[in-house]
Design an enzyme around this catalytic site. Structure first.
Site, PDB file in Angstrom:
ATOM      1  N   HIS A  34       0.843  -1.201   0.000  1.00 19.74           N
ATOM      2  CA  HIS A  34       0.000   0.000   0.000  1.00 19.74           C
ATOM      3  C   HIS A  34       0.876   1.248   0.000  1.00 19.74           C
ATOM      4  O   HIS A  34       2.103   1.164   0.032  1.00 19.74           O
ATOM      5  CB  HIS A  34      -0.971  -0.001   1.188  1.00 19.74           C
ATOM      6  CG  HIS A  34      -0.325   0.042   2.534  1.00 19.74           C
ATOM      7  ND1 HIS A  34       0.310  -1.034   3.104  1.00 19.74           N
ATOM      8  CD2 HIS A  34      -0.235   1.053   3.458  1.00 19.74           C
ATOM      9  CE1 HIS A  34       0.756  -0.705   4.304  1.00 19.74           C
ATOM     10  NE2 HIS A  34       0.449   0.554   4.541  1.00 19.74           N
TER      11      HIS A  34
ATOM     12  N   HIS B  41       1.324   3.935   2.083  1.00 16.58           N
ATOM     13  CA  HIS B  41       1.913   4.625   3.238  1.00 16.58           C
ATOM     14  C   HIS B  41       3.434   4.680   3.117  1.00 16.58           C
ATOM     15  O   HIS B  41       4.062   3.724   2.637  1.00 16.58           O
ATOM     16  CB  HIS B  41       1.506   3.938   4.536  1.00 16.58           C
ATOM     17  CG  HIS B  41       0.139   4.325   5.006  1.00 16.58           C
ATOM     18  ND1 HIS B  41      -0.611   3.550   5.859  1.00 16.58           N
ATOM     19  CD2 HIS B  41      -0.622   5.424   4.741  1.00 16.58           C
ATOM     20  CE1 HIS B  41      -1.774   4.150   6.098  1.00 16.58           C
ATOM     21  NE2 HIS B  41      -1.799   5.283   5.432  1.00 16.58           N
TER      22      HIS B  41
ATOM     23  N   ASP C  32       5.842   4.330   5.147  1.00 14.43           N
ATOM     24  CA  ASP C  32       6.654   3.306   5.811  1.00 14.43           C
ATOM     25  C   ASP C  32       6.603   1.975   5.076  1.00 14.43           C
ATOM     26  O   ASP C  32       7.229   0.999   5.496  1.00 14.43           O
ATOM     27  CB  ASP C  32       6.233   3.133   7.275  1.00 14.43           C
ATOM     28  CG  ASP C  32       4.795   2.689   7.437  1.00 14.43           C
ATOM     29  OD1 ASP C  32       3.945   3.136   6.648  1.00 14.43           O
ATOM     30  OD2 ASP C  32       4.509   1.900   8.360  1.00 14.43           O
ATOM     31  N   HIS C  33       5.863   1.946   3.942  1.00 15.91           N
ATOM     32  CA  HIS C  33       5.815   0.746   3.118  1.00 15.91           C
ATOM     33  C   HIS C  33       6.244   1.006   1.671  1.00 15.91           C
ATOM     34  O   HIS C  33       6.484   0.045   0.938  1.00 15.91           O
ATOM     35  CB  HIS C  33       4.402   0.152   3.117  1.00 15.91           C
ATOM     36  CG  HIS C  33       3.998  -0.431   4.436  1.00 15.91           C
ATOM     37  ND1 HIS C  33       4.001  -1.796   4.677  1.00 15.91           N
ATOM     38  CD2 HIS C  33       3.612   0.152   5.584  1.00 15.91           C
ATOM     39  CE1 HIS C  33       3.610  -2.010   5.932  1.00 15.91           C
ATOM     40  NE2 HIS C  33       3.379  -0.843   6.499  1.00 15.91           N
TER      41      HIS C  33
ATOM     42  N   HIS D  77      -6.945  -2.075   4.907  1.00 15.07           N
ATOM     43  CA  HIS D  77      -6.174  -1.095   5.693  1.00 15.07           C
ATOM     44  C   HIS D  77      -6.424   0.323   5.190  1.00 15.07           C
ATOM     45  O   HIS D  77      -6.837   1.208   5.952  1.00 15.07           O
ATOM     46  CB  HIS D  77      -4.698  -1.454   5.617  1.00 15.07           C
ATOM     47  CG  HIS D  77      -3.787  -0.517   6.344  1.00 15.07           C
ATOM     48  ND1 HIS D  77      -3.840  -0.330   7.705  1.00 15.07           N
ATOM     49  CD2 HIS D  77      -2.791   0.298   5.886  1.00 15.07           C
ATOM     50  CE1 HIS D  77      -2.922   0.542   8.073  1.00 15.07           C
ATOM     51  NE2 HIS D  77      -2.276   0.944   6.980  1.00 15.07           N
TER      52      HIS D  77
ATOM     53  N   ASP E 227       0.002  -4.337   6.171  1.00 20.35           N
ATOM     54  CA  ASP E 227      -0.936  -3.824   7.177  1.00 20.35           C
ATOM     55  C   ASP E 227      -2.340  -4.237   6.755  1.00 20.35           C
ATOM     56  O   ASP E 227      -2.751  -3.981   5.616  1.00 20.35           O
ATOM     57  CB  ASP E 227      -0.849  -2.297   7.261  1.00 20.35           C
ATOM     58  CG  ASP E 227       0.496  -1.828   7.789  1.00 20.35           C
ATOM     59  OD1 ASP E 227       1.279  -2.676   8.258  1.00 20.35           O
ATOM     60  OD2 ASP E 227       0.768  -0.620   7.718  1.00 20.35           O
TER      61      ASP E 227
ATOM     62  N   HIS F 195      -5.185  -1.155  11.766  1.00 19.73           N
ATOM     63  CA  HIS F 195      -4.330  -2.319  11.962  1.00 19.73           C
ATOM     64  C   HIS F 195      -5.113  -3.346  12.767  1.00 19.73           C
ATOM     65  O   HIS F 195      -5.866  -2.998  13.686  1.00 19.73           O
ATOM     66  CB  HIS F 195      -3.058  -1.943  12.739  1.00 19.73           C
ATOM     67  CG  HIS F 195      -2.118  -1.060  11.988  1.00 19.73           C
ATOM     68  ND1 HIS F 195      -1.187  -1.538  11.102  1.00 19.73           N
ATOM     69  CD2 HIS F 195      -1.976   0.287  11.997  1.00 19.73           C
ATOM     70  CE1 HIS F 195      -0.499  -0.533  10.597  1.00 19.73           C
ATOM     71  NE2 HIS F 195      -0.956   0.592  11.129  1.00 19.73           N
TER      72      HIS F 195
ATOM     73  N   HIS G  90       6.492  -5.931  11.849  1.00 15.37           N
ATOM     74  CA  HIS G  90       5.753  -4.688  12.033  1.00 15.37           C
ATOM     75  C   HIS G  90       5.173  -4.584  13.445  1.00 15.37           C
ATOM     76  O   HIS G  90       3.971  -4.424  13.648  1.00 15.37           O
ATOM     77  CB  HIS G  90       4.634  -4.579  10.988  1.00 15.37           C
ATOM     78  CG  HIS G  90       4.137  -3.164  10.783  1.00 15.37           C
ATOM     79  ND1 HIS G  90       3.269  -2.548  11.647  1.00 15.37           N
ATOM     80  CD2 HIS G  90       4.381  -2.266   9.798  1.00 15.37           C
ATOM     81  CE1 HIS G  90       2.995  -1.330  11.205  1.00 15.37           C
ATOM     82  NE2 HIS G  90       3.669  -1.128  10.084  1.00 15.37           N
TER      83      HIS G  90
END
Length: 643
Positions: free
Chosen positions: A62, A64, A66-67, A149, A170, A387, A409
């Site tokens: 996805h 975000h 952090d991904h 998510h 996530d 989450h 994670h």
């Protein structure tokens, strides 16, 4: 049979999600994010522990940061040569999110890991897929499920040689105001790599969280305070905007308090959400007939702090969500010393961020200017983070019942508690599920022995059950699939075709062509001599021909197959032997079996026990030389009279 799983990020931490899977010579990377608590190269996953050129496939779950935010760096600052996949809506929002991330990062630090040009070029390399669409590339099959998510979030199922690996990224099993919950895969995986963000915590029911959230905001406004909701431009923000739009419409007394959605991406983000309404739940789809559900009446867009008139009580949704920089940090610095104001944090906060720090209720905070000031505004944490909690995760794993589980994670303590709780649950259920919680760069190794299945197709499939169950055909391997078929079906079921290789070899000779024919006839039973275009041709069954080009040369020609190749090798050996000893007569030279049998019939000595005539010493020496010329080293057994 050894599978290796290595987290390069999100191993006993939350942030910079990145996992590498190796199995059967294939290497796959899942996600490629940055850590929101750090900046520059320090925020990247541990790419230096791998060789990026070995990565065959990179799957992004996805949008975000952090991904996904390390993707441009990985594509253009390393020697990665593989393919990248994500869903259609993820690709659309990825472009917006990372443009904002690069802009904010440039303002906050000089250590940019990519620029606008890198981001644009990365868009050209990303391939897209739909949910449930099966893709096969690099010998690997994979498909995706909705993860619930954020819009476009996917769980990836990867099949390598019959072993199935599910990476959830996530995920959230609970349906909310605009998204469906995560799907439960119909095909059970052998291994699941799953998030452990909330450890053993269980979320409050959604209606309780919504009630608490709206009450905190309303109370703060009516007391003359300002409300700051730090969020990311896209994701849970849309859920909260839908909630406040509905709440404001039901409470006319709040209409005098403005609600702002402060993001330079606000309008473009909303247009993306409007485009992909078909991926949302029925609540949103049913509202479409009445108008655009994301065309808000009570919420105004703000492009930046320069457009904001801070004149009284209001609600501001501002990015980024961790208060590290940008508009949300500017408003926090401005409002944090007033006890009437409130900070409402609606999502998970990783360690090392300002948002996480203020949840510890410090008496003082440091502003961006470096000044240390008292923290007087009230701080509330009401999680709308999409989450999965422990209840969702334990039921998800118990239903799918994989052989192995890898936790990622999650902070080390939360992950450890979840591992212990899951082990107790599975033990009580009588299930033998092995659970791992590796640190960053710590490799988990597990062995999977899978039977190879061969599928018979076409005419060959019709023969199964006849001829005592024996079938013969071509075994074709594509990736890790094996197919058995008849040669006539080759083009029907594969992209292959049958071809014939015609081989030719020029060989010098020092004897007449007729003498050569006699030598060949002493070895092989089916030999013919004929003319073709005025030139002599010796034909040796099955399909080797010697063409008489001139007195000193012949051209050997044959259609390549194992038998014809062996005959051609024997003929070359004969001709080489004649080259070495051109004076040999027909009865005193030759090579295996027919030559030995013919010469035995004329020999003077006979082995009565064997019923065959033995060879004279000169003949033994000759045969030994010829055999060595064909096969290399040859040993003689004098007792058995054998080579």
């Amino acid at each position: 049979n050894l599978m290796e799983i290595t987290p390069l990020g999100a191993g006993q931490e939350v942030g910079r999600s990145c996992l590498v899977l190796k199995y059967k010579g294939k290497t796959i990377m899942f996600d490629c994010g940055v850590h929101p608590a750090y900046s520059g190269l320090v925020a990247l996953p541990y790419f230096d522990s791998i060789d990026p050129s070995e990565i065959d496939l990179l799957l992004i779950t996805h949008f975000h940061i952090d991904h996904s935010a390390a993707l441009p760096y990985f594509l253009f600052k390393t020697n990665f040569k593989g393919k990248v996949y994500m869903t259609h809506s993820t690709k659309a929002i990825y472009r917006l999110m990372l443009a904002d991330f690069a802009r904010v990062g440039k303002a906050a630090t000089e250590e940019q890991i990519f620029d606008e040009n890198d981001l644009q070029k990365s868009m050209e390399m990303i391939e897209v897929l739909d949910y449930h669409q099966e893709v096969e590339t690099c010998g690997v099959r994979f498909w995706s499920y909705a993860a619930g998510h954020v819009l476009g979030a996917a769980m990836f199922m990867v099949d390598i040689a019959g072993v199935r690996f599910l990476y959830t990224g996530d995920y959230n099993r609970e349906e909310d105001r605009h998204l469906k919950g995560a799907e439960l895969p119909m095909i059970p995986p052998d291994i699941i790599c799953i998030e452990s963000t909330y450890g053993v915590q269980t979320h409050l029911p959604l209606y309780e969280r919504e009630k608490l959230y709206t009450e905190v905001i309303a109370d703060t406004l009516q007391k003359g305070g300002r409300v700051l909701c730090p969020v990311f431009a896209l994701g849970r923000t849309q859920e909260l905007l839908l909630l406040l739009e509905e709440y404001w419409s039901q409470h006319p007394e709040l209409h005098r308090f403005p609600v702002f959605y402060a993001s330079p991406l606000a309008k473009r983000c909303m247009s993306v959400y409007q485009t992909y309404i078909n991926q949302m739940n029925n609540k949103i789809k049913n509202k479409v007939s009445q108008g655009n559900p994301f065309d808000f009446k009570f919420i105004q867009n703000l492009s930046g702090i320069s457009d904001f008139e801070d004149t009284g009580p209001c609600v501001v949704f501002a990015s980024p969500g961790m208060l590290q920089s940008g508009f949300s940090r500017q408003l926090f610095d401005r409002w944090c010393q007033n006890s009437k104001n409130a900070l409402v944090i609606p999502g998970y906060c990783p360690e090392g961020t300002l948002a996480k720090h203020v949840l510890t209720e410090p008496k003082e905070v440091q502003l961006l200017s470096g000044q240390v000031v008292p923290l007087k505004m009230s701080v509330h944490y009401i999680s709308f983070s999409a989450h999965a909690d422990y209840t969702q995760t334990s039921e998800f794993l118990s239903t799918l019942n994989p052989a192995k589980v890898v936790l990622v994670h999650g902070e080390a303590s939360e992950m450890g508690r979840m591992k212990s709780a899951l082990q107790r649950r599975f033990e009580n259920e009588g299930k033998s599920i092995e659970i791992f919680n590796p640190k960053n760069c710590q490799t988990v190794s597990m062995e999977f022995k899978v039977d190879k299945h061969v599928r018979a197709v076409g005419h060959l499939a019709e023969k199964i059950g006849t001829n005592n169950g024996k079938v013969s055909g071509l075994l074709v391997q594509k990736g890790f699939k094996h197919t058995l078929l008849d040669t006539e079906d080759l083009q029907t079921y594969t992209q292959l075709s049958t071809n014939t290789v015609l081989q030719k070899q020029i060989i010098p000779i020092q004897i007449s062509f007729v003498a050569l024919q006699e030598q060949v006839s002493s070895i092989f039973s089916k030999v013919k001599l004929y003319e073709k275009k005025g030139k002599g041709v010796i034909s040796i069954d099955p399909g080797v021909e010697l063409h008489h080009e001139d007195e000193n040369m012949v051209v050997m020609q044959w259609k390549s197959d194992p038998i014809a190749d062996t005959i051609a090798d024997s003929i070359v050996a004969v001709l080489l032997q004649l080259q070495m000893k051109p004076g040999l007569t027909r009865t005193s030279n030759g090579v295996p079996y027919r030559a030995m049998s013919t010469q035995a019939n004329h020999a003077a000595v006979k082995d009565e026990a064997a019923g065959e005539k033995a060879f004279e010493d000169s003949q033994v020496t000759l045969i030994d030389e010829v055999l060595e010329s064909i096969f290399g080293k040859v040993d003689i057994d004098s007792k058995q009279k054998a080579w």
